[in-house]
Design a protein around this motif. Structure first.
Motif, PDB file in Angstrom:
ATOM      1  N   VAL A 262     -19.947 -82.265  15.109  1.00  0.00           N
ATOM      2  CA  VAL A 262     -19.801 -83.163  13.841  1.00  0.00           C
ATOM      3  C   VAL A 262     -18.456 -82.700  13.140  1.00  0.00           C
ATOM      4  CG1 VAL A 262     -20.696 -83.876  11.457  1.00  0.00           C
ATOM      5  CG2 VAL A 262     -22.167 -84.044  13.862  1.00  0.00           C
ATOM      6  N   HIS A 263     -17.637 -83.798  12.866  1.00  0.00           N
ATOM      7  CA  HIS A 263     -16.584 -83.425  11.942  1.00  0.00           C
ATOM      8  C   HIS A 263     -16.419 -84.180  10.841  1.00  0.00           C
ATOM      9  CE1 HIS A 263     -12.425 -82.066  11.438  1.00  0.00           C
ATOM     10  NE2 HIS A 263     -11.995 -83.386  11.295  1.00  0.00           N
ATOM     11  N   ARG A 264     -16.171 -83.725   9.598  1.00  0.00           N
ATOM     12  CA  ARG A 264     -16.098 -84.593   8.172  1.00  0.00           C
ATOM     13  C   ARG A 264     -17.200 -85.569   8.248  1.00  0.00           C
ATOM     14  NH1 ARG A 264      -9.642 -85.061   8.034  1.00  0.00           N
ATOM     15  NH2 ARG A 264      -9.098 -83.135   7.945  1.00  0.00           N
ATOM     16  N   GLY A 265     -18.374 -85.193   8.792  1.00  0.00           N
ATOM     17  CA  GLY A 265     -19.760 -86.099   8.618  1.00  0.00           C
ATOM     18  C   GLY A 265     -20.068 -86.828   9.755  1.00  0.00           C
TER      19      GLY A 265
ATOM     20  N   PRO B  13     -16.360 -69.661  16.769  1.00  0.00           N
ATOM     21  CA  PRO B  13     -16.917 -68.886  15.591  1.00  0.00           C
ATOM     22  C   PRO B  13     -16.725 -69.627  14.140  1.00  0.00           C
ATOM     23  CG  PRO B  13     -14.998 -67.461  16.435  1.00  0.00           C
ATOM     24  CD  PRO B  13     -15.460 -68.693  17.263  1.00  0.00           C
ATOM     25  N   ASP B  14     -15.854 -70.433  13.961  1.00  0.00           N
ATOM     26  CA  ASP B  14     -15.401 -71.173  12.749  1.00  0.00           C
ATOM     27  C   ASP B  14     -16.190 -72.213  12.602  1.00  0.00           C
ATOM     28  OD1 ASP B  14     -13.960 -71.927  14.922  1.00  0.00           O
ATOM     29  OD2 ASP B  14     -12.557 -72.936  13.742  1.00  0.00           O
ATOM     30  N   TYR B  15     -17.059 -72.795  13.459  1.00  0.00           N
ATOM     31  CA  TYR B  15     -17.711 -74.045  13.221  1.00  0.00           C
ATOM     32  C   TYR B  15     -19.017 -73.664  12.646  1.00  0.00           C
ATOM     33  CZ  TYR B  15     -15.058 -76.684  16.737  1.00  0.00           C
ATOM     34  OH  TYR B  15     -14.002 -77.636  17.258  1.00  0.00           O
ATOM     35  N   GLY B  16     -19.523 -74.486  11.803  1.00  0.00           N
ATOM     36  CA  GLY B  16     -20.902 -74.373  11.253  1.00  0.00           C
ATOM     37  C   GLY B  16     -21.879 -74.543  12.167  1.00  0.00           C
ATOM     38  N   TRP B  17     -23.331 -74.439  11.939  1.00  0.00           N
ATOM     39  CA  TRP B  17     -24.450 -74.445  12.740  1.00  0.00           C
ATOM     40  C   TRP B  17     -25.497 -74.919  12.132  1.00  0.00           C
ATOM     41  CZ3 TRP B  17     -24.980 -73.629  17.860  1.00  0.00           C
ATOM     42  CH2 TRP B  17     -26.241 -73.407  18.334  1.00  0.00           C
TER      43      TRP B  17
ATOM     44  N   ARG C  52     -23.020 -73.853   6.044  1.00  0.00           N
ATOM     45  CA  ARG C  52     -22.670 -75.114   7.068  1.00  0.00           C
ATOM     46  C   ARG C  52     -21.967 -76.106   6.259  1.00  0.00           C
ATOM     47  NH1 ARG C  52     -26.022 -79.688   6.125  1.00  0.00           N
ATOM     48  NH2 ARG C  52     -28.324 -78.842   5.780  1.00  0.00           N
ATOM     49  N   LEU C  53     -22.369 -76.284   4.803  1.00  0.00           N
ATOM     50  CA  LEU C  53     -22.002 -77.428   3.982  1.00  0.00           C
ATOM     51  C   LEU C  53     -20.464 -77.362   3.646  1.00  0.00           C
ATOM     52  CD1 LEU C  53     -24.934 -77.575   1.506  1.00  0.00           C
ATOM     53  CD2 LEU C  53     -24.282 -79.154   3.353  1.00  0.00           C
TER      54      LEU C  53
ATOM     55  N   LEU D 134     -30.679 -99.239   6.820  1.00  0.00           N
ATOM     56  CA  LEU D 134     -31.341-100.606   6.493  1.00  0.00           C
ATOM     57  C   LEU D 134     -30.294-101.312   5.672  1.00  0.00           C
ATOM     58  CD1 LEU D 134     -35.112-100.104   5.940  1.00  0.00           C
ATOM     59  CD2 LEU D 134     -33.694-100.415   7.771  1.00  0.00           C
ATOM     60  N   ASP D 135     -29.246-100.749   5.219  1.00  0.00           N
ATOM     61  CA  ASP D 135     -28.316-101.492   4.493  1.00  0.00           C
ATOM     62  C   ASP D 135     -26.942-101.814   5.519  1.00  0.00           C
ATOM     63  OD1 ASP D 135     -29.234-101.711   1.822  1.00  0.00           O
ATOM     64  OD2 ASP D 135     -28.903 -99.592   1.504  1.00  0.00           O
ATOM     65  N   GLY D 136     -27.115-101.390   6.701  1.00  0.00           N
ATOM     66  CA  GLY D 136     -26.099-101.699   7.871  1.00  0.00           C
ATOM     67  C   GLY D 136     -25.157-100.727   7.700  1.00  0.00           C
ATOM     68  N   ARG D 137     -25.346 -99.370   7.229  1.00  0.00           N
ATOM     69  CA  ARG D 137     -24.253 -98.484   7.128  1.00  0.00           C
ATOM     70  C   ARG D 137     -24.600 -97.224   8.039  1.00  0.00           C
ATOM     71  NH1 ARG D 137     -25.378 -97.364   0.702  1.00  0.00           N
ATOM     72  NH2 ARG D 137     -27.301 -96.792   1.619  1.00  0.00           N
ATOM     73  N   ARG D 138     -23.462 -96.714   8.704  1.00  0.00           N
ATOM     74  CA  ARG D 138     -23.651 -95.990   9.717  1.00  0.00           C
ATOM     75  C   ARG D 138     -23.894 -94.491   8.880  1.00  0.00           C
ATOM     76  NH1 ARG D 138     -17.522 -94.473  11.720  1.00  0.00           N
ATOM     77  NH2 ARG D 138     -18.890 -93.337  13.161  1.00  0.00           N
ATOM     78  N   LEU D 139     -24.591 -93.527   9.729  1.00  0.00           N
ATOM     79  CA  LEU D 139     -25.152 -92.218   9.205  1.00  0.00           C
ATOM     80  C   LEU D 139     -23.969 -91.463   8.850  1.00  0.00           C
ATOM     81  CD1 LEU D 139     -28.164 -91.963  11.430  1.00  0.00           C
ATOM     82  CD2 LEU D 139     -27.735 -93.235   9.513  1.00  0.00           C
ATOM     83  N   VAL D 140     -24.213 -90.788   7.625  1.00  0.00           N
ATOM     84  CA  VAL D 140     -23.193 -89.399   7.672  1.00  0.00           C
ATOM     85  C   VAL D 140     -24.085 -88.043   7.612  1.00  0.00           C
ATOM     86  CG1 VAL D 140     -21.987 -88.246   5.637  1.00  0.00           C
ATOM     87  CG2 VAL D 140     -21.956 -90.623   5.749  1.00  0.00           C
ATOM     88  N   TYR D 141     -23.456 -87.108   8.583  1.00  0.00           N
ATOM     89  CA  TYR D 141     -24.144 -85.935   8.870  1.00  0.00           C
ATOM     90  C   TYR D 141     -23.779 -84.723   8.050  1.00  0.00           C
ATOM     91  CZ  TYR D 141     -25.833 -88.737  12.751  1.00  0.00           C
ATOM     92  OH  TYR D 141     -26.263 -89.914  13.448  1.00  0.00           O
ATOM     93  N   ASN D 142     -24.402 -83.524   8.139  1.00  0.00           N
ATOM     94  CA  ASN D 142     -24.111 -82.320   7.420  1.00  0.00           C
ATOM     95  C   ASN D 142     -24.260 -82.365   6.099  1.00  0.00           C
ATOM     96  OD1 ASN D 142     -23.603 -79.702   7.349  1.00  0.00           O
ATOM     97  ND2 ASN D 142     -21.495 -80.040   7.396  1.00  0.00           N
ATOM     98  N   ARG D 143     -25.026 -83.252   5.668  1.00  0.00           N
ATOM     99  CA  ARG D 143     -25.302 -83.295   4.005  1.00  0.00           C
ATOM    100  C   ARG D 143     -26.383 -82.181   3.585  1.00  0.00           C
ATOM    101  NH1 ARG D 143     -28.323 -88.576   3.538  1.00  0.00           N
ATOM    102  NH2 ARG D 143     -29.482 -87.348   5.212  1.00  0.00           N
ATOM    103  N   SER D 144     -26.819 -81.987   2.445  1.00  0.00           N
ATOM    104  CA  SER D 144     -27.729 -81.098   2.007  1.00  0.00           C
ATOM    105  C   SER D 144     -29.101 -81.258   2.589  1.00  0.00           C
ATOM    106  CB  SER D 144     -27.844 -80.776   0.496  1.00  0.00           C
ATOM    107  OG  SER D 144     -27.974 -81.853  -0.175  1.00  0.00           O
ATOM    108  N   ASP D 145     -29.378 -82.637   2.637  1.00  0.00           N
ATOM    109  CA  ASP D 145     -30.597 -83.008   2.966  1.00  0.00           C
ATOM    110  C   ASP D 145     -30.466 -83.727   4.364  1.00  0.00           C
ATOM    111  OD1 ASP D 145     -33.120 -84.026   3.579  1.00  0.00           O
ATOM    112  OD2 ASP D 145     -33.235 -85.290   1.731  1.00  0.00           O
ATOM    113  N   VAL D 146     -30.790 -83.280   5.392  1.00  0.00           N
ATOM    114  CA  VAL D 146     -30.316 -83.804   6.876  1.00  0.00           C
ATOM    115  C   VAL D 146     -31.498 -84.579   7.257  1.00  0.00           C
ATOM    116  CG1 VAL D 146     -29.318 -81.543   7.148  1.00  0.00           C
ATOM    117  CG2 VAL D 146     -31.730 -81.995   7.923  1.00  0.00           C
ATOM    118  N   ARG D 147     -32.479 -85.177   6.354  1.00  0.00           N
ATOM    119  CA  ARG D 147     -33.379 -86.133   6.838  1.00  0.00           C
ATOM    120  C   ARG D 147     -32.798 -87.411   6.592  1.00  0.00           C
ATOM    121  NH1 ARG D 147     -38.133 -84.214   3.179  1.00  0.00           N
ATOM    122  NH2 ARG D 147     -36.348 -84.282   1.672  1.00  0.00           N
ATOM    123  N   HIS D 148     -33.407 -88.730   7.145  1.00  0.00           N
ATOM    124  CA  HIS D 148     -32.857 -89.811   7.152  1.00  0.00           C
ATOM    125  C   HIS D 148     -33.949 -90.928   6.709  1.00  0.00           C
ATOM    126  CE1 HIS D 148     -28.705 -88.987   8.289  1.00  0.00           C
ATOM    127  NE2 HIS D 148     -29.404 -88.052   9.088  1.00  0.00           N
ATOM    128  N   GLU D 149     -33.651 -92.078   6.022  1.00  0.00           N
ATOM    129  CA  GLU D 149     -34.435 -93.049   5.608  1.00  0.00           C
ATOM    130  C   GLU D 149     -34.888 -94.013   7.108  1.00  0.00           C
ATOM    131  OE1 GLU D 149     -36.618 -93.641   2.902  1.00  0.00           O
ATOM    132  OE2 GLU D 149     -35.556 -91.411   2.480  1.00  0.00           O
TER     133      GLU D 149
END
Length: 266
Positions: free
Chosen positions: A112-115, A65-69, A80-81, A229-244
């Motif tokens: 997902v934990h801390r992104g 129950p303490d996890y976001g969704w 969730r943020l 495209l910059d070779g960086r891993r993704l970060v999750y649980n941002r305000s915008d959940v869409r990706h380039e």
């Protein structure tokens, strides 16, 4: 309890829940479930999606129950943020395939934990396949370890990508690429990268956290990468959940594809 033990418990939980949701969804498969269209008619959703989502939510939110969704089929709640840990869910990834009777669809669930994803499962009931991974553990398919491709004798790069994108490659590089047919579920396509059936894939703009989070971890633990495209891993649980635009694959495939995709990404 150590962090590793905690994430393993979470993996066991989400695998159980994804199996349950897969059974629910599979009960609708081939039965012409009712379908609606969302996102201005661009994306289908069916009775099966909602039923599977309900099963996942009832099992997972009660257990943690303490996890976001965050789910494709639940109205987003910005609360969730403020959550350090959350479930990221797609009850049926590949709904178009599902409603067309194509078996290439799956239930996708991640913690997902801390992104970053720390546990992830993909359950494909119509194919009798399950993929899973936990932070610092192996990637598994039906309980057997899997790894990304180590290349091919003919040096061809086997990828899943939009035909229009491949046509933008320079002729010499295009000759080295073998493009496989369309795979409707993005999560399942990434699972194919993880178990070495394809070397890599190009992900077009506007994929979402729920399409990616579980499969991202599975690809990583299989020895591959999913990056922007910059070779960086993704970060999750941002305000915008869409990706380039993104690239995933074995290390060599990512290294070869990134400059080609970045060069033609406009």
């Amino acid at each position: 309890m150590s962090a590793a033990e905690h994430w393993q418990e979470d993996l066991d939980l989400i695998l159980h829940a994804a199996r349950q949701a897969g059974e629910v969804a599979h009960g609708f498969f081939g039965q012409a479930p009712e379908v609606w269209w969302k996102n201005e008619g661009r994306s289908p959703v069916s009775t099966a999606d909602f039923a599977a989502n309900d099963r996942l939510e009832s099992l997972l939110r009660k257990a943690r129950p303490d996890y976001g969704w965050l789910s494709e089929e639940t109205d987003d709640d910005v609360a969730r943020l403020s959550c350090e840990t959350l479930f990221v869910v797609d009850p049926i990834d590949g709904t178009r395939a599902f409603i067309n009777g194509d078996k290439t669809w799956c239930v996708s669930v991640a913690v997902v934990h801390r992104g970053q994803p720390v546990a992830g499962v993909l359950v494909a009931p119509a194919l009798n396949e399950e993929f899973s991974a936990v932070k610092d553990g192996p990637a598994l398919k039906n309980d057997d370890p899997i790894t990304v491709s180590v290349g091919h004798a003919d040096n061809k790069l086997v990828i899943a990508a939009d035909e229009g994108l491949v046509k933008k490659f320079d002729p010499a590089f295009r000759e080295m690429v073998h493009r496989v047919g369309h795979i409707p579920s993005l999560a399942y396509r990434l699972a194919m990268v993880a178990d070495g059936r394809i070397d890599g894939t190009i992900v077009k703009r506007n994929s979402h956290d729920w399409d990616l989070a579980a499969a991202d971890l599975i690809v990583e633990r299989a020895g591959g990468r999913l990056v922007d495209l910059d070779g960086r891993r993704l970060v999750y649980n941002r305000s915008d959940v869409r990706h380039e635009m993104l690239v995933a694959g074995a290390e060599g495939a990512v290294r070869d594809l990134l400059p080609k995709v970045a060069g033609g990404a406009g």
